[in-house]
Design an enzyme around this catalytic site. Structure first.
Site, short mmCIF file in Angstrom:
data_model
loop_
_atom_site.label_atom_id
_atom_site.label_comp_id
_atom_site.label_asym_id
_atom_site.label_seq_id
_atom_site.Cartn_x
_atom_site.Cartn_y
_atom_site.Cartn_z
CD GLU A 53 -10.31 14.60 -10.70
OE1 GLU A 53 -9.11 14.38 -10.54
OE2 GLU A 53 -11.00 13.98 -11.53
CB SER A 104 -3.22 19.66 -15.11
OG SER A 104 -4.00 19.32 -16.24
CE LYS A 120 -7.01 10.79 -16.77
NZ LYS A 120 -7.59 12.05 -17.17
CG HIS A 131 -12.77 10.64 -13.77
ND1 HIS A 131 -12.71 11.22 -15.01
CD2 HIS A 131 -11.59 10.92 -13.15
CE1 HIS A 131 -11.53 11.81 -15.15
NE2 HIS A 131 -10.83 11.65 -14.04
N GLY A 162 -6.61 16.66 -17.65
CA GLY A 162 -5.95 16.20 -18.86
C GLY A 162 -5.65 17.31 -19.86
CD GLU A 187 -11.00 11.30 -18.29
OE1 GLU A 187 -10.76 10.11 -18.00
OE2 GLU A 187 -10.12 12.19 -18.23
CG ASN A 218 -8.17 8.02 -13.08
OD1 ASN A 218 -8.38 6.83 -13.31
ND2 ASN A 218 -8.82 9.00 -13.68
C1 PEP Z 1 -7.84 12.65 -13.46
O1 PEP Z 1 -7.89 11.80 -14.34
O2 PEP Z 1 -8.57 12.56 -12.47
C2 PEP Z 1 -6.93 13.79 -13.62
C3 PEP Z 1 -6.88 14.70 -12.70
O3 PEP Z 1 -6.15 13.78 -14.76
P1 PEP Z 1 -4.88 14.75 -15.04
O4 PEP Z 1 -4.05 14.75 -13.80
O5 PEP Z 1 -4.22 14.12 -16.21
O6 PEP Z 1 -5.44 16.11 -15.34
#
Ligand code: PEP
Length: 255
Positions: A170, A216, A15, A98, A176, A100, A13
């Site tokens: 998630e 992460s 972003k 997501h 992030g 975000e 992803n």
């Molecule tokens: C994501 O954007 O879905 C995500 C898991 O980001 P990150 O791996 O940077 O935590």
């Protein structure tokens, strides 16, 4: 539990990162590194990068996804993109819900469900994100919340359509932030998602659904996370912007 009943999928992803020319360059760098993958490989990119990504990925094992989709087929929705537009542009996957988008753009469980239905009806494979905040976890709501979000997102999704659904667990506190859920926490969260699917569609069907972990995940922790029985792949943010790191995660999922 039988992991062999479902496909492992690693999805990046991106972003709001990479211009079209940067997209082309990164995919060219990734292609040889990902060529021997024995799992699904998806890159979800900003809308403006879709054309460059589809062209760059042509003839490779990389599938291209979008990061959102509108829930109406067409009409007066300035600035939005429909599922049919994505499909025609060569997109195969789309991320829905997501955290975000839930946090910054007013996404709700209802709109996640509507977007899911729009995507599935257009023939797109849909990666639905669910996850608890740290406060919800500390209050002991994780199981109920994950089951509720999963069932809400899947309202009116048929068993046939479910074949095109991936759920990504998630935890919001791990996205992030550099803070990863432990492998046991990831397995437990993914297990709650699978239990919700089993309650809605039956245990046999639930065994076939790919449930990813995201938050992460990186080249250093992916082996342990992906070794868990309920972790069928990953949704990868930061590490999907680095070709070598992303390829190491794909390699781990291919074992
Ligand atoms: C994501 O954007 O879905 C995500 C898991 O980001 P990150 O791996 O940077 O935590």
């Amino acid at each position: 539990m039988n992991k062999a009943k479902r496909q492992a999928v690693i999805a990046g992803n991106w972003k709001m990162n990479k211009t079209p020319s940067e997209t082309k360059a990164l995919i060219e760098e990734m292609k040889p590194l990902l060529a021997n993958a024995d799992c699904g490989v998806v890159l979800c990119v900003p809308f403006i990068d879709v054309a460059a990504a589809v062209e760059a990925a042509q003839g490779s094992n990389i599938k291209i996804g979008a990061e959102n989709v509108h829930f109406k087929e067409s009409g007066a929705y300035t600035g939005e993109i429909s599922a049919a537009m994505l499909k025609e542009a060569g997109v195969e996957y789309v991320v829905v819900g997501h955290s975000e988008r839930r946090t910054y753009f007013g996404e709700t469980d209802q709109t996640v469900n509507l977007r899911t239905l729009a995507a599935l009806n257009a023939g797109l494979k849909t990666i639905i994100c669910v996850g608890e905040t740290l406060e919800q976890r500390e209050l002991g709501y994780t199981e109920n919340l994950l089951k509720f979000q999963t069932k809400m997102a899947l309202t009116n999704v048929t068993e046939e359509q479910l074949k095109n659904v991936i759920i990504a667990y998630e935890p919001v506190w791990a996205i992030g932030t550099g803070v990863t859920a432990t492998a046991d926490q990831a397995d437990e969260g993914n297990g709650y998602v699978r239990a919700a699917i089993a309650e809605a569609y039956g245990a046999d069907v639930a065994e076939t659904v790919t449930v990813q972990y995201g938050g992460s995940m990186n080249a250093g922790n992916c082996d342990e996370l992906l070794s868990k029985v309920n972790v069928d792949g990953g949704l990868i943010g930061g590490a999907s912007l680095k070709a070598v790191d992303f390829s190491k995660i794909v390699e781990a999922a291919s074992k």
